[in-house]
Enzyme design. Sequence first.
Site, PDB file in Angstrom:
ATOM      1  N   CYS A  75       5.007  17.197 -23.621  1.00  0.00           N
ATOM      2  CA  CYS A  75       4.038  17.746 -24.520  1.00  0.00           C
ATOM      3  C   CYS A  75       3.131  19.130 -24.087  1.00  0.00           C
ATOM      4  CB  CYS A  75       3.055  16.563 -24.582  1.00  0.00           C
ATOM      5  SG  CYS A  75       1.719  16.515 -23.423  1.00  0.00           S
ATOM      6  N   CYS A 105       4.718  18.068 -18.517  1.00  0.00           N
ATOM      7  CA  CYS A 105       5.282  17.209 -19.432  1.00  0.00           C
ATOM      8  C   CYS A 105       5.822  17.927 -20.742  1.00  0.00           C
ATOM      9  CB  CYS A 105       4.006  16.220 -20.149  1.00  0.00           C
ATOM     10  SG  CYS A 105       4.536  15.067 -21.120  1.00  0.00           S
ATOM     11  N   CYS A 132       1.688  11.922 -17.264  1.00  0.00           N
ATOM     12  CA  CYS A 132       0.996  12.923 -18.283  1.00  0.00           C
ATOM     13  C   CYS A 132      -0.596  12.701 -18.219  1.00  0.00           C
ATOM     14  CB  CYS A 132       1.596  13.139 -19.398  1.00  0.00           C
ATOM     15  SG  CYS A 132       1.002  14.555 -20.393  1.00  0.00           S
ATOM     16  N   GLY A 175       2.428  -4.841   9.124  1.00  0.00           N
ATOM     17  CA  GLY A 175       2.353  -3.288   9.293  1.00  0.00           C
ATOM     18  C   GLY A 175       1.264  -2.680   8.582  1.00  0.00           C
ATOM     19  N   HIS A 234      -1.355   1.264  -4.503  1.00  0.00           N
ATOM     20  CA  HIS A 234      -1.392   2.786  -4.386  1.00  0.00           C
ATOM     21  C   HIS A 234      -0.623   3.553  -5.465  1.00  0.00           C
ATOM     22  CE1 HIS A 234      -3.962   1.778  -0.534  1.00  0.00           C
ATOM     23  NE2 HIS A 234      -4.470   1.623  -1.627  1.00  0.00           N
ATOM     24  N   ASN A 283       2.442  -7.283  13.400  1.00  0.00           N
ATOM     25  CA  ASN A 283       2.001  -5.819  13.737  1.00  0.00           C
ATOM     26  C   ASN A 283       2.065  -5.645  15.295  1.00  0.00           C
ATOM     27  OD1 ASN A 283       0.302  -3.522  13.738  1.00  0.00           O
ATOM     28  ND2 ASN A 283      -0.549  -3.726  11.731  1.00  0.00           N
ATOM     29  N   PRO A 284       2.447  -4.334  15.486  1.00  0.00           N
ATOM     30  CA  PRO A 284       2.481  -4.103  17.057  1.00  0.00           C
ATOM     31  C   PRO A 284       0.923  -4.098  17.637  1.00  0.00           C
ATOM     32  CG  PRO A 284       3.112  -2.076  15.831  1.00  0.00           C
ATOM     33  CD  PRO A 284       3.149  -3.235  14.909  1.00  0.00           C
ATOM     34  N   GLN A 322       0.800  -1.023   0.055  1.00  0.00           N
ATOM     35  CA  GLN A 322      -0.086  -0.083   0.004  1.00  0.00           C
ATOM     36  C   GLN A 322       0.924   1.254   0.011  1.00  0.00           C
ATOM     37  OE1 GLN A 322      -2.009  -1.894   3.536  1.00  0.00           O
ATOM     38  NE2 GLN A 322      -3.368  -0.072   3.234  1.00  0.00           N
ATOM     39  N   ALA A 353       7.862  -4.492  12.499  1.00  0.00           N
ATOM     40  CA  ALA A 353       8.436  -5.372  11.020  1.00  0.00           C
ATOM     41  C   ALA A 353       9.972  -5.399  11.149  1.00  0.00           C
ATOM     42  CB  ALA A 353       7.993  -4.493   9.880  1.00  0.00           C
TER      43      ALA A 353
END
Length: 249
Positions: A155, A153, A132, A194, A124, A220-221, A106, A238
Amino acid sequence: MAMEISEPLVDVLRAAASIGVVTGAGISAASGIPTYRGKGGIYDDPEEGDRTVEALSGPTLRDDPDRTWHAIKQLALAAHRATPNAGHNAIVALERRARRFVLLTQNVDGLHESAGSENIIDIHGNLRRTICQSCGVIGDEPEWTTLDGSPRCACGGVLRPDVVLFEEMLPTDKVLRLYAELVDDPPEVVIAVGTTAMFPYICEPVHATRLAGGTTVEINPEKTPLSDVVSYRLAGHADVILPALVAAL
Ligand SMILES: [Zn+2]
């Protein structure tokens, strides 16, 4: 302090031909990148959080791209100050061991790439790429330190960051890859690291491997919706637990 990893889990990992890893902001915390929703995360202060979320949204990119780029620049500068930690490196070591390996992340900080991970689905996106909005070309990140406003860009079109903003859809090609590699043909072992596990598409690989009779692990904590579902829950950070796991193999 030596971290005890359970023998049955070590045996399963040693024998696994296919491994999937799912990561969230927690893996980058030890590199100095703030988590999002976890304790001390950047959205912890509601007002500040609301403004940041609004700036990092699809509608703001459309109406006021300079504001979105300003917010993206802050994330990118933090990512550039960071280097991969022992957790990122341990995931690279897992990839080299397994015949089939896939990493679903992610995170948009690019630290998995920097560490050397290869088969990555960055669902993500990645702050270090642009698209562009006129010609669609995918390019490298802008020169952040001198960036003022929105980059353009060659262009003439306005570039956007290659990240999924709030209120935007996930990219179809990556969703298809996620299903092909992690759900339709689930790896023997899936390790969720995590992630607060808020999104169904992040939890789905864990459920798919579990239903197929495979082994699921959470690192994970804090407790998450996955904690009571996984075969092994390893409570901790981790950058401590992943290296211990790899060292035990
Ligand atoms: Zn263009």
